[in-house]
Design a protein around this motif. Structure first.
Motif, short mmCIF file in Angstrom:
data_model
loop_
_atom_site.label_atom_id
_atom_site.label_comp_id
_atom_site.label_asym_id
_atom_site.label_seq_id
_atom_site.Cartn_x
_atom_site.Cartn_y
_atom_site.Cartn_z
N ARG A 3 45.51 57.23 21.82
CA ARG A 3 45.91 57.10 20.43
C ARG A 3 45.19 58.16 19.61
O ARG A 3 44.08 57.94 19.12
CB ARG A 3 45.62 55.69 19.94
N ASN A 4 45.81 59.32 19.51
CA ASN A 4 45.20 60.48 18.88
C ASN A 4 45.32 60.51 17.36
O ASN A 4 44.68 61.31 16.71
CB ASN A 4 45.84 61.76 19.44
N ILE A 5 46.18 59.66 16.82
CA ILE A 5 46.34 59.59 15.36
C ILE A 5 45.70 58.29 14.92
O ILE A 5 46.08 57.21 15.39
CB ILE A 5 47.82 59.66 14.97
N GLN A 25 35.14 64.22 12.42
CA GLN A 25 34.16 65.25 12.79
C GLN A 25 33.80 65.14 14.27
O GLN A 25 33.77 66.14 14.99
CB GLN A 25 32.91 65.09 11.93
N ASP A 26 33.54 63.92 14.74
CA ASP A 26 33.15 63.72 16.14
C ASP A 26 34.27 64.14 17.10
O ASP A 26 34.01 64.69 18.17
CB ASP A 26 32.78 62.26 16.40
N LEU A 27 35.52 63.85 16.72
CA LEU A 27 36.65 64.17 17.58
C LEU A 27 37.19 65.57 17.32
O LEU A 27 38.11 66.02 18.01
CB LEU A 27 37.77 63.13 17.39
N ASN A 28 36.63 66.22 16.30
CA ASN A 28 37.05 67.58 15.93
C ASN A 28 38.55 67.65 15.64
O ASN A 28 39.27 68.49 16.17
CB ASN A 28 36.66 68.58 17.03
N CYS A 96 44.83 63.44 14.27
CA CYS A 96 44.22 63.48 12.94
C CYS A 96 43.76 62.08 12.55
O CYS A 96 44.10 61.09 13.20
CB CYS A 96 45.21 64.02 11.90
N VAL A 97 42.99 62.03 11.47
CA VAL A 97 42.57 60.77 10.86
C VAL A 97 43.17 60.74 9.46
O VAL A 97 42.99 61.68 8.69
CB VAL A 97 41.02 60.67 10.78
N ILE A 98 43.89 59.66 9.15
CA ILE A 98 44.53 59.51 7.84
C ILE A 98 44.01 58.24 7.18
O ILE A 98 44.07 57.16 7.78
CB ILE A 98 46.07 59.46 7.96
N PRO A 111 53.63 55.24 19.37
CA PRO A 111 52.68 54.61 20.29
C PRO A 111 51.32 55.28 20.33
O PRO A 111 50.37 54.73 20.90
CB PRO A 111 53.39 54.74 21.66
N ASP A 112 51.20 56.47 19.71
CA ASP A 112 49.94 57.22 19.75
C ASP A 112 49.07 57.00 18.51
O ASP A 112 48.20 57.81 18.20
CB ASP A 112 50.21 58.71 19.95
#
Length: 198
Positions: A3-5, A25-28, A96-98, A111-112
């Motif tokens: 789950r990259n988003i 930041q940690d996951l860049n 990304c992080v939203i 699903p991600d």
């Protein structure tokens, strides 16, 4: 599939922005919060101040929305649609992080996506607000509590109006975390969950 988003919804004064920034930041990976206001302003031609003001309220009622359907959609609804489209475009670009903006709902069919909700006790949130400088030292507890509850109510009202879910109810999220665990602990738990194959 990992789950990259990561979408992060949060109660007011839980440190959700700090946690979200740390995860990104940690996951860049890119982090989006106020940047969505800038993007929506560019796309709509409105000022950032107008977009920010519109985010603070929703249309008066469903009847009002139906009444105005003969003409243009209310500005609030137009901004929601623009921001939803931007959220979808950002997810298409990659990890990304939203934060906020009903992103968990907008991306519900992907699903991600890892949908996170952050909460904490009122005592924790009042201490956080004081430490963040949101209130002057010596501010009455009741005044702080009412202010925090008012912002929660605004967020819930906006979310509940534009989605079929209920803001803050665990069944609509993959993870609900108590922010009192601390920024590092919450970030680590989110990062670990995001890496799990689902």
């Amino acid at each position: 599939m990992k789950r990259n988003i990561i979408t992060i919804s949060r109660e007011h004064c839980t440190g959700g922005l700090d946690i979200a920034r740390k995860v990104a930041q940690d996951l860049n990976i890119p982090f989006y919060d106020k940047e969505l206001i800038t993007m929506a302003a560019k796309e709509s031609g409105l000022s950032e101040e107008s977009i920010a003001a519109v985010e603070k309220r929703h249309s008066a009622s469903l009847l009002y929305s139906l009444y105005t359907m003969g003409g243009d959609l209310p500005l609030n609804d137009q901004v929601y649609i623009i921001q939803s489209n931007i959220v979808s475009q950002l997810a298409e670009k990659g990890p990304c992080v939203i934060v906020g903006r009903c992103a968990d709902y907008v991306l519900r069919d992907r699903p991600d996506v890892l949908k996170v909700f952050l909460h904490a006790t009122m005592d924790f949130r009042k201490k956080f607000a004081l430490a963040a400088g949101d209130f002057a030292p010596g501010t009455e507890d009741r005044i702080m509590e009412l202010s925090i509850q008012k912002e929660d109510k605004r967020r819930a009202s906006y979310y509940n109006y534009y989605t079929q879910n209920r803001w803050g109810e665990a069944q609509y999220y993959d993870m609900c975390l108590n922010a009192a665990l601390g920024i590092d602990a919450c970030a680590k738990l989110i990062e670990e969950a995001a890496q799990l194959e689902g």
